[in-house]
Design an enzyme around this catalytic site. Structure first.
Site, PDB file in Angstrom:
ATOM      1  N   TYR A  45       0.827  -1.209   0.000  1.00 51.07           N
ATOM      2  CA  TYR A  45       0.000   0.000   0.000  1.00 51.07           C
ATOM      3  C   TYR A  45       0.863   1.262   0.000  1.00 51.07           C
ATOM      4  O   TYR A  45       0.452   2.304  -0.494  1.00 51.07           O
ATOM      5  CB  TYR A  45      -0.904   0.040   1.238  1.00 51.07           C
ATOM      6  CG  TYR A  45      -2.207  -0.708   1.105  1.00 51.07           C
ATOM      7  CD1 TYR A  45      -2.226  -2.073   0.847  1.00 51.07           C
ATOM      8  CD2 TYR A  45      -3.415  -0.044   1.264  1.00 51.07           C
ATOM      9  CE1 TYR A  45      -3.431  -2.755   0.740  1.00 51.07           C
ATOM     10  CE2 TYR A  45      -4.617  -0.721   1.168  1.00 51.07           C
ATOM     11  CZ  TYR A  45      -4.618  -2.073   0.902  1.00 51.07           C
ATOM     12  OH  TYR A  45      -5.811  -2.741   0.809  1.00 51.07           O
ATOM     13  N   LYS A  92       3.009 -15.714   2.197  1.00 48.91           N
ATOM     14  CA  LYS A  92       3.181 -16.490   0.960  1.00 48.91           C
ATOM     15  C   LYS A  92       4.680 -16.753   0.807  1.00 48.91           C
ATOM     16  O   LYS A  92       5.335 -16.300  -0.140  1.00 48.91           O
ATOM     17  CB  LYS A  92       2.605 -15.676  -0.219  1.00 48.91           C
ATOM     18  CG  LYS A  92       2.604 -16.378  -1.554  1.00 48.91           C
ATOM     19  CD  LYS A  92       1.543 -17.458  -1.683  1.00 48.91           C
ATOM     20  CE  LYS A  92       1.680 -18.170  -3.022  1.00 48.91           C
ATOM     21  NZ  LYS A  92       0.797 -19.351  -3.128  1.00 48.91           N
ATOM     22  N   ASP A 139      -3.177 -18.468   0.064  1.00 51.40           N
ATOM     23  CA  ASP A 139      -4.183 -19.158  -0.764  1.00 51.40           C
ATOM     24  C   ASP A 139      -4.888 -20.234   0.055  1.00 51.40           C
ATOM     25  O   ASP A 139      -6.116 -20.375   0.022  1.00 51.40           O
ATOM     26  CB  ASP A 139      -3.550 -19.734  -2.045  1.00 51.40           C
ATOM     27  CG  ASP A 139      -2.268 -20.526  -1.788  1.00 51.40           C
ATOM     28  OD1 ASP A 139      -1.711 -20.454  -0.678  1.00 51.40           O
ATOM     29  OD2 ASP A 139      -1.818 -21.232  -2.724  1.00 51.40           O
ATOM     30  N   ASP A 165      -6.414  -7.066   4.014  1.00 53.12           N
ATOM     31  CA  ASP A 165      -7.534  -6.405   3.335  1.00 53.12           C
ATOM     32  C   ASP A 165      -8.446  -7.456   2.714  1.00 53.12           C
ATOM     33  O   ASP A 165      -9.670  -7.434   2.897  1.00 53.12           O
ATOM     34  CB  ASP A 165      -6.983  -5.469   2.247  1.00 53.12           C
ATOM     35  CG  ASP A 165      -8.089  -4.813   1.455  1.00 53.12           C
ATOM     36  OD1 ASP A 165      -9.056  -4.337   2.083  1.00 53.12           O
ATOM     37  OD2 ASP A 165      -8.001  -4.793   0.217  1.00 53.12           O
ATOM     38  N   ASP A 177     -12.444  -9.037   4.254  1.00 53.14           N
ATOM     39  CA  ASP A 177     -13.736  -9.038   3.544  1.00 53.14           C
ATOM     40  C   ASP A 177     -14.320 -10.446   3.531  1.00 53.14           C
ATOM     41  O   ASP A 177     -15.506 -10.655   3.772  1.00 53.14           O
ATOM     42  CB  ASP A 177     -13.573  -8.563   2.085  1.00 53.14           C
ATOM     43  CG  ASP A 177     -13.851  -7.060   1.929  1.00 53.14           C
ATOM     44  OD1 ASP A 177     -13.553  -6.307   2.870  1.00 53.14           O
ATOM     45  OD2 ASP A 177     -14.361  -6.664   0.866  1.00 53.14           O
TER      46      ASP A 177
HETATM   47  C1  IPM Z   1     -10.381  -1.325   3.835  1.00 59.28           C
HETATM   48  C2  IPM Z   1     -10.590  -0.702   2.485  1.00 59.28           C
HETATM   49  C3  IPM Z   1      -9.410   0.195   2.160  1.00 59.28           C
HETATM   50  C4  IPM Z   1      -8.168  -0.673   2.170  1.00 59.28           C
HETATM   51  C5  IPM Z   1      -9.505   0.958   0.830  1.00 59.28           C
HETATM   52  C6  IPM Z   1     -10.771   1.750   0.750  1.00 59.28           C
HETATM   53  C7  IPM Z   1      -8.280   1.801   0.587  1.00 59.28           C
HETATM   54  O1  IPM Z   1     -10.794  -1.700   1.529  1.00 59.28           O
HETATM   55  O2  IPM Z   1     -10.253  -0.572   4.820  1.00 59.28           O
HETATM   56  O3  IPM Z   1     -10.347  -2.554   3.909  1.00 59.28           O
HETATM   57  O4  IPM Z   1      -7.857  -1.331   1.170  1.00 59.28           O
HETATM   58  O5  IPM Z   1      -7.484  -0.690   3.193  1.00 59.28           O
HETATM   59 MG    MG Z   2     -10.880  -3.649   2.315  1.00 60.79          MG
END
Ligand code: IPM
Ligand code: MG
Length: 361
Positions: free
Chosen positions: A144, A193, A225, A249, A253
């Protein structure tokens, strides 16, 4: 009597709607426990861009620095306007600099499955029952923030993003992960990884060194993975997952949806002091904004984490979390949490907030 200064970054689209409900909850908890607090409204993202042509003005950073904690709504615009200057640069212009400026290198994302919501999970109830995992994501380094380049090589476009980690950056986040594991079930799974990436080899080395100081904690390792697969096959094996910025990240999710809705989940971003940034992990959902249907629970639970991590208020945090669980157990649902079950009652954003406030009592 402590006086907490809370910086409010409303965010875009559904942001102000869900943050308003979290503020109602903060107010109720403050009354119940006789805390004094003060809100500082801070301009950022779309609102700041309209006024100043930038997403994170200097005055916002200065005011934020004078706060004890920040409560933030999601930043960002609709997918069809992503090339518009107002939205094109929100990540690089506001979200990442905010994390970096306050050195918030520890990002905590917890997934638990509330019994009342087992049916919502895309996985079978017997797989999700009892999931309770914490992702400890490194937040201020790695790909990042590494050098980025675009160039033309042999007449064609080429680009690169570099994953760079220093030993000290890995060590400090690993220490945090082991510390949290000690307060939980005593297991850390490092996800990287290392069969391909030399940066992951360093993560393994440094994490093993840190582990040597925690004899009571089990250290496990998975390639990313495999970890993505294990999260849906056998998510209960996880207690604390320690990982870098980009894998964290992606996996967070995935982990959030195991519980049924991303609309439920808060996160905490911390550095070395008690100052923290608290926010939902989901986006600003332009398509449902302004209709009183967004789920405010992610923002309300962000307020719970604020009490726990920034204000040393475990009791206050637990009261909020229990109120949320109770209201859901009573069958109240925002639309994202609705199923065909006959006894459920659909409520809007504000009513959900009111019910949680009442349950706090
Ligand atoms: C998160 C989001 C952010 C990230 C984006 C919006 C930059 O997806 O906080 O998970 O990737 O960190
Ligand atoms: Mg995210």
């Amino acid at each position: 009597m402590a006086k907490y200064r809370i910086g409010i970054l409303n965010g875009d689209y559904i942001g102000p709607e869900i943050i308003a409900e979290a503020i109602k909850v903060i107010d109720q908890v403050a009354k119940k426990f006789q805390h004094d607090y003060q809100l500082e409204y801070l301009e950022a993202s779309g609102e700041a861009f309209d006024k100043y042509g930038e997403h994170l003005p200097q005055h916002t950073l200065e005011k934020a620095a004078a706060c004890d904690a920040l409560l933030k709504g999601p930043f960002g615009g609709p997918p069809e306007e992503l090339n518009h200057p107002k939205w094109a640069n929100v990540e690089q212009g506001a979200i990442l600099p905010l994390r970096k400026h306050f050195n918030l290198y520890t990002n905590l994302r917890e997934t638990r499955v509330l019994p009342a919501l087992e049916d919502l999970s895309p996985l079978k109830p017997e797989i999700v029952r009892g999931i309770d995992l914490l992702i400890v994501r490194e937040l201020t380094s790695g790909i990042y923030f590494g050098p980025k380049e675009r160039r033309v090589v042999d007449g064609e476009r080429e680009s690169s993003d570099l994953e760079v980690y220093r030993e000290s950056e890995i060590r400090r986040i690993a220490e945090k992960a082991f510390g949290y594991a000690r307060k939980r079930r005593g297991k850390v799974t490092l996800v990287a990884k290392s069969n391909v990436l030399v940066s992951s080899v360093l993560w393994r080395e440094v994490t093993a060194e840190v582990a040597a100081g925690y004899y009571d904690i089990e250290l496990d390792y998975l390639h990313v993975d495999n970890a993505a697969m294990q999260l849906v096959l056998n998510p209960r094996q996880f207690d604390v997952i320690l990982t870098n910025n980009i894998f964290g990240d992606i996996l967070s999710d995935e982990a959030s949806v195991l519980s049924g809705s991303i609309g439920l989940f808060p996160s905490a971003s911390l550095g070395d002091s008690s100052f923290g940034l608290y926010e939902p992990i989901h986006g600003s959902a332009p398509s449902i904004a302004g209709r009183d249907i967004a789920n405010p629970i992610s923002a309300i639970l962000s307020a719970a984490l604020m009490w726990r991590y920034s204000f040393d208020g475990e009791q206050e945090a637990s009261v909020i979390e229990k109120a949320v669980a109770d209201v859901l157990a009573q069958g109240y649902r925002t639309v994202d949490l609705m199923t065909a079950e006959g006894t459920l009652r659909q409520v809007g954003t504000k009513e959900m907030g009111d019910l949680i406030v009442q349950a706090i009592g």
